[in-house]
Design a protein around this motif. Structure first.
Motif, PDB file in Angstrom:
ATOM      1  N   VAL A  54      11.543 -48.994   8.580  1.00 16.74           N
ATOM      2  CA  VAL A  54      10.172 -48.700   8.147  1.00 16.74           C
ATOM      3  C   VAL A  54       9.559 -47.559   8.972  1.00 16.74           C
ATOM      4  CG1 VAL A  54       8.956 -50.466   9.558  1.00 16.74           C
ATOM      5  CG2 VAL A  54       8.046 -49.820   7.330  1.00 16.74           C
ATOM      6  N   ASP A  55       9.874 -47.506  10.262  1.00 16.88           N
ATOM      7  CA  ASP A  55       9.307 -46.431  11.093  1.00 16.88           C
ATOM      8  C   ASP A  55       9.845 -45.067  10.641  1.00 16.88           C
ATOM      9  OD1 ASP A  55       8.331 -48.609  12.443  1.00 16.88           O
ATOM     10  OD2 ASP A  55       8.908 -47.922  14.431  1.00 16.88           O
TER      11      ASP A  55
ATOM     12  N   LEU B 267       1.468 -48.669  10.959  1.00 17.11           N
ATOM     13  CA  LEU B 267       1.607 -49.647   9.872  1.00 17.11           C
ATOM     14  C   LEU B 267       0.236 -50.240   9.589  1.00 17.11           C
ATOM     15  CD1 LEU B 267       4.959 -51.434  10.721  1.00 17.11           C
ATOM     16  CD2 LEU B 267       4.328 -50.469   8.501  1.00 17.11           C
TER      17      LEU B 267
ATOM     18  N   GLU C  29       4.049 -55.347   8.816  1.00 17.00           N
ATOM     19  CA  GLU C  29       4.980 -55.475   9.929  1.00 17.00           C
ATOM     20  C   GLU C  29       5.501 -56.911   9.999  1.00 17.00           C
ATOM     21  OE1 GLU C  29       1.491 -55.348   9.892  1.00 17.00           O
ATOM     22  OE2 GLU C  29       1.347 -53.984  11.599  1.00 17.00           O
TER      23      GLU C  29
ATOM     24  N   GLY D 280       2.221 -52.739  13.993  1.00 16.61           N
ATOM     25  CA  GLY D 280       3.565 -52.626  14.578  1.00 16.61           C
ATOM     26  C   GLY D 280       4.022 -53.979  15.100  1.00 16.61           C
ATOM     27  N   ALA D 281       4.980 -53.948  16.025  1.00 15.91           N
ATOM     28  CA  ALA D 281       5.623 -55.199  16.450  1.00 15.91           C
ATOM     29  C   ALA D 281       4.660 -56.174  17.112  1.00 15.91           C
ATOM     30  CB  ALA D 281       6.778 -54.882  17.393  1.00 15.91           C
TER      31      ALA D 281
ATOM     32  N   VAL E 286      10.746 -57.319   7.455  1.00 18.21           N
ATOM     33  CA  VAL E 286      12.072 -57.755   7.909  1.00 18.21           C
ATOM     34  C   VAL E 286      12.630 -58.816   6.945  1.00 18.21           C
ATOM     35  CG1 VAL E 286      13.307 -58.896   9.827  1.00 18.21           C
ATOM     36  CG2 VAL E 286      11.463 -57.262  10.327  1.00 18.21           C
TER      37      VAL E 286
HETATM   38  C1  MEV Z   1       8.111 -52.183  13.658  1.00 14.27           C
HETATM   39  O1  MEV Z   1       7.382 -50.969  13.506  1.00 14.27           O
HETATM   40  C2  MEV Z   1       8.045 -52.999  12.397  1.00 14.27           C
HETATM   41  C3  MEV Z   1       8.773 -54.346  12.447  1.00 14.27           C
HETATM   42  O2  MEV Z   1       8.557 -54.945  11.164  1.00 14.27           O
HETATM   43  C4  MEV Z   1      10.266 -54.195  12.701  1.00 14.27           C
HETATM   44  C5  MEV Z   1      11.033 -53.554  11.543  1.00 14.27           C
HETATM   45  O3  MEV Z   1      10.575 -53.543  10.418  1.00 14.27           O
HETATM   46  O4  MEV Z   1      12.164 -53.080  11.804  1.00 14.27           O
HETATM   47  C6  MEV Z   1       8.191 -55.279  13.489  1.00 14.27           C
END
Ligand code: MEV
Length: 323
Positions: A153-154, A28, A32, A281-282, A36
């Motif tokens: 997203v992944d 990403l 990130e 990422g997270a 959500v």
């Molecule tokens: C994880 O790669 C990305 C987050 O935004 C979680 C999600 O989008 O599901 C942290």
């Protein structure tokens, strides 16, 4: 919905022989956590990923390399994800999975495992190639076993095989390819594992419950960095890209998503001449990061330098320009 598999040649790239499939990991660049809450994200599929081989057998599973102990505690095991992907076929095959990138670091290894398993199953059963939307839905259902209610997203990035923009939607997300004006050279790397996606997403939700307006404003800013970052990638404006990456990292840091040891790696990358550096990422404790460089030579040299730091895995990725 765009059929990435056909239009972008993803399947040509992933299938090596009848029973072996490869799916790339993801990085990403922007968005990130904000994704959500409905904001856009930008991400690319990496040259490294998960390779999976199915052969006639009796349900044996071989993993290489062995996974760190934390994986079993904070995420579903590869065996569980495989079972979800293969169904009853799982008992009739032996499976070898090779993780070509760090797991539980933010590189989307469970999404890549899900996509590779579905493609290998498809090849093993000699079924017609899956349309992209079907692959996305099936991989997302498996991925949700690993990460709970993920935005997808992944899976979206991994299954596209290119650099894409991503906007969550009520049914399926909107995903679009982003053509680059000029090549972009990155150092991609990680330090240890992140804190487990579900747990870290929960931390942001807790902050939002405690201070809704302030947290929402931070998430909107992250969404703005995705938009500005995408525009900079399209126009080839490195100064704008640099500013968007720096702001995104600063906001993620302020949200408490950057561990001190990973921040030290980010600082080192910048001290060694990176134009900008950011976690990816997270986040949470350790996990993935990337650094923007002037060119591939600088990216290779910086990756080598960062790899000498304990626990750091780093390599160069070159994103090609498109006409
Ligand atoms: C994880 O790669 C990305 C987050 O935004 C979680 C999600 O989008 O599901 C942290």
């Amino acid at each position: 919905m765009m059929d990435f598999g056909r239009k972008l040649g993803f399947f040509d790239r992933v299938l090596e022989d009848a029973h072996t499939a490869f799916a790339p990991g993801k990085l990403l660049l922007f968005g990130e956590h904000a994704v959500v809450y409905g904001e856009p994200a930008v991400g690319l599929s990496l040259t490294k990923g998960v390779q999976l081989r199915l052969s006639p057998g009796s349900g044996q599973l071989k993993l290489s390399p062995a996974l760190p102990a934390e994986v079993g505690k904070a995420a579903k095991s590869p065996g569980e994800l495989l079972e979800a992907a293969l169904g009853e076929l799982n008992t009739r095959v032996d499976t070898e999975i090779h993780f070509g990138l760090p797991v539980m670091a933010g590189f989307g290894s469970s999404a890549a495992l899900a996509v590779a398993a579905l493609l290998a199953k498809n090849a093993f059963l000699q079924e017609a190639a899956m349309p992209w939307a079907e692959l996305f839905d099936a991989a997302l259902a498996i991925e949700r076993r690993a990460h709970g209610q993920t935005t997808g997203v992944d899976v979206g990035i991994v299954s596209s095989g290119v650099l894409v923009g991503f906007l969550p939607g009520p049914a399926r997300p909107h995903i679009w390819p982003i053509p680059l004006k000029r090549p972009i050279a990155l150092v991609v790397g990680s330090l240890g594992q992140h804190g487990g996606t579900q747990a870290v997403v929960g931390r942001v939700a807790a902050l939002k419950a405690q201070a809704p307006e302030m947290t929402q404003a931070a998430l909107r800013t992250l969404g703005e960095t995705s938009k500005r970052g995408e525009a900079a990638l399209r126009s080839g404006d490195l100064a704008d890209l640099q500013a968007a990456i720096q702001l995104a990292h600063g906001v993620l840091l302020g949200l408490g998503l950057v561990g001190p040891a990973l921040q030290a790696v980010i600082d080192a990358a910048k001290a060694e001449g990176a134009l900008a550096a950011k976690i990816s990422g997270a986040g949470g404790d350790g996990g993935a990061f990337y650094a923007l460089t002037e060119d591939l030579n600088q990216a290779n040299a910086l990756a080598k330098m960062l790899s000498t730091r304990p626990g750091v895995v780093a390599w160069a990725e070159l994103l090609p320009a498109h006409d």
